[in-house]
Design a protein around this motif. Structure first.
Motif, short mmCIF file in Angstrom:
data_model
loop_
_atom_site.label_atom_id
_atom_site.label_comp_id
_atom_site.label_asym_id
_atom_site.label_seq_id
_atom_site.Cartn_x
_atom_site.Cartn_y
_atom_site.Cartn_z
N SER A 179 0.84 -1.19 0.00
CA SER A 179 0.00 0.00 0.00
C SER A 179 0.88 1.24 0.00
O SER A 179 1.94 1.26 0.63
CB SER A 179 -0.90 0.00 1.24
N HIS A 180 0.42 2.27 -0.69
CA HIS A 180 1.19 3.51 -0.74
C HIS A 180 1.08 4.27 0.58
O HIS A 180 0.08 4.20 1.28
CB HIS A 180 0.67 4.41 -1.87
N GLY A 181 2.15 5.03 0.89
CA GLY A 181 2.11 5.92 2.04
C GLY A 181 2.64 5.29 3.32
O GLY A 181 2.98 4.11 3.37
N ALA A 182 2.70 6.10 4.37
CA ALA A 182 3.21 5.64 5.68
C ALA A 182 2.10 4.98 6.50
O ALA A 182 2.35 4.09 7.29
CB ALA A 182 3.80 6.80 6.45
N PHE A 183 0.86 5.44 6.31
CA PHE A 183 -0.26 4.90 7.08
C PHE A 183 -0.92 3.80 6.25
O PHE A 183 -2.03 3.94 5.75
CB PHE A 183 -1.26 6.01 7.41
N LYS A 184 -0.22 2.67 6.11
CA LYS A 184 -0.67 1.61 5.22
C LYS A 184 -1.80 0.77 5.83
O LYS A 184 -2.67 0.29 5.14
CB LYS A 184 0.51 0.69 4.88
N PHE A 185 -1.72 0.57 7.14
CA PHE A 185 -2.66 -0.32 7.80
C PHE A 185 -3.13 0.30 9.11
O PHE A 185 -2.47 1.17 9.66
CB PHE A 185 -2.00 -1.68 8.08
N LYS A 186 -4.27 -0.16 9.60
CA LYS A 186 -4.79 0.33 10.85
C LYS A 186 -4.08 -0.36 12.02
O LYS A 186 -3.63 -1.50 11.88
CB LYS A 186 -6.29 0.06 10.92
N PRO A 187 -3.99 0.33 13.17
CA PRO A 187 -3.37 -0.29 14.35
C PRO A 187 -4.03 -1.62 14.67
O PRO A 187 -5.26 -1.75 14.64
CB PRO A 187 -3.60 0.74 15.45
N GLY A 188 -3.21 -2.62 14.96
CA GLY A 188 -3.74 -3.94 15.27
C GLY A 188 -3.81 -4.87 14.09
O GLY A 188 -3.95 -6.09 14.24
N GLN A 189 -3.73 -4.31 12.87
CA GLN A 189 -3.73 -5.16 11.69
C GLN A 189 -2.39 -5.87 11.55
O GLN A 189 -1.36 -5.35 11.97
CB GLN A 189 -3.99 -4.34 10.42
N ASN A 190 -2.40 -7.02 10.94
CA ASN A 190 -1.19 -7.79 10.69
C ASN A 190 -0.95 -7.82 9.18
O ASN A 190 -1.58 -8.62 8.48
CB ASN A 190 -1.34 -9.20 11.24
N PRO A 191 -0.10 -6.93 8.66
CA PRO A 191 0.10 -6.86 7.21
C PRO A 191 0.56 -8.20 6.65
O PRO A 191 1.46 -8.85 7.20
CB PRO A 191 1.19 -5.80 7.06
N GLN A 192 -0.06 -8.60 5.55
CA GLN A 192 0.30 -9.85 4.90
C GLN A 192 0.35 -9.65 3.39
O GLN A 192 -0.53 -9.01 2.83
CB GLN A 192 -0.73 -10.95 5.23
N LEU A 193 1.37 -10.19 2.77
CA LEU A 193 1.43 -10.19 1.32
C LEU A 193 0.84 -11.48 0.79
O LEU A 193 1.04 -12.55 1.37
CB LEU A 193 2.88 -10.03 0.84
N ARG A 194 0.13 -11.39 -0.33
CA ARG A 194 -0.50 -12.56 -0.93
C ARG A 194 0.51 -13.29 -1.81
O ARG A 194 0.53 -13.14 -3.04
CB ARG A 194 -1.73 -12.13 -1.73
N PHE A 195 1.33 -14.10 -1.17
CA PHE A 195 2.34 -14.84 -1.92
C PHE A 195 1.71 -15.91 -2.82
O PHE A 195 2.33 -16.33 -3.79
CB PHE A 195 3.35 -15.48 -0.96
N ASP A 196 0.48 -16.31 -2.51
CA ASP A 196 -0.21 -17.25 -3.40
C ASP A 196 -0.48 -16.61 -4.76
O ASP A 196 -0.33 -17.25 -5.80
CB ASP A 196 -1.50 -17.73 -2.75
N ILE A 197 -0.84 -15.32 -4.75
CA ILE A 197 -1.07 -14.61 -6.01
C ILE A 197 0.26 -14.43 -6.74
O ILE A 197 0.34 -14.64 -7.96
CB ILE A 197 -1.74 -13.25 -5.75
N LEU A 198 1.30 -14.05 -6.01
CA LEU A 198 2.62 -13.89 -6.63
C LEU A 198 3.09 -15.19 -7.26
O LEU A 198 3.60 -15.20 -8.38
CB LEU A 198 3.62 -13.40 -5.59
#
Length: 311
Positions: A179-198
């Motif tokens: 996601s673009h920018g510094a505020f990519k996710f909300k507090p408490g979220q666990n960022p995950q990349l979709r390696f299945d799509i990749l």
């Protein structure tokens, strides 16, 4: 050394299991910090310019700054347009000395995206310039790019072969959770990349260079430094660096880094002006920002991209 395209860079990166850092530039100090770090580590790099940077610093100044960096650092450097919105800005950069452009038609429907991208590719290739296209939309804000979370969409692997074959693009930017920018996710979220799509895209496009936008990790040391001197960045959350390193070991050949640079530069300036409120010499506080850029880029090259000693 003259400016190069990304063709050979990406080929070596794919085969070697690393990625090329694409660092956004806006002024002299940022160019200096990035290229000095890459020069010391013998790393190829992409210096990329957004539409906002061209408006701020002017095309001619930025090109000359990059040319100066080439004289001082014996490494491969490509000059790239980031998020070109239309044919005209891509043409202007191609005619103005850029060796790579991105045409971002991701906000159009599939057929219109293909038509626009192919138009840019045909012109760019006639001038020896390479083109990056995009399928899928990242959420977030970066200069003129502003996509609400509800409008973001992952790249559909079923579309990638047709898009690449019909447009002739040289690399493809995909959306797998960055996601673009510094505020990519909300507090408490666990960022995950979709390696299945990749992985699915990699199977459908073997040996084809993939690009990740919005891939700053939002370095917490600089977030904390900015907060220490009055900035409000408590909710700034980025992509974990171990995920980016994993992506770099697969089909991802280019990782874009912008927000981390802005945070590092701003942290240095805030530090000097807060500790020395009487300071009025731009060289003092801009130099601290440049030092932070230098440190950050060295870290990214070694620990995220794996591109050191690959020049």
């Amino acid at each position: 050394m003259a400016l190069v395209t990304t063709t050979e860079m990406f080929k070596k990166a794919y085969e070697g299991g690393y990625a090329i850092g694409a660092f956004n530039v806006n002024n002299m100090e940022i160019v200096q910090g990035i290229t000095a770090a890459a020069g010391e580590l013998k790393s190829p790099i992409v210096l990329q310019v957004s539409a906002g940077a061209r408006k701020y610093a002017q095309h001619e100044y930025l090109v000359k700054l990059v040319e100066a960096a080439l004289e001082l650092n014996d490494i491969p450097i490509a000059l790239h347009l980031d998020h070109g919105a239309d044919f005209e800005i891509c043409k202007s950069c191609i005619d103005g000395g850029f060796t790579s452009v991105m045409i971002d038609g991701s906000h159009h429907d599939f057929e219109d995206n293909i038509a626009l991208t192919k138009k840019v590719v045909d012109y760019a290739h006639s001038k020896g310039v390479v083109v990056e296209g995009e399928l899928g939309q990242l959420a977030g804000v970066e200069d003129d790019v502003n996509v609400a979370a509800e409008d973001a969409q992952y790249t559909d692997p079923a579309q990638v072969e047709e898009f690449v074959s019909r447009t002739g693009v040289d690399s493809l930017a995909i959306a797998i959770g960055t996601s673009h920018g510094a505020f990519k996710f909300k507090p408490g979220q666990n960022p995950q990349l979709r390696f299945d799509i990749l992985d699915e895209i990699s199977k459908r496009l073997p040996q084809f260079p993939i690009v990740l936008h919005g891939a700053s990790s939002v370095s917490q040391e600089y977030v904390q430094e900015i907060q220490k001197y009055g900035g409000n960045l408590a909710d700034a959350i980025g992509i974990p660096e171990d995920m980016l390193r994993q992506a770099a070991k697969s089909a991802v050949c280019k990782i874009n880094i912008d927000s981390d640079l802005r945070l590092a530069f701003t942290a240095g300036i805030r530090k000097v002006l807060s500790e020395q409120p009487e300071a009025f010499d731009p060289r003092s506080y801009l130099a601290e920002g440049r030092n932070n850029i230098h440190t950050l880029v060295k870290h990214k090259i070694v620990n995220v991209l794996g591109s050191d000693n690959k020049a």
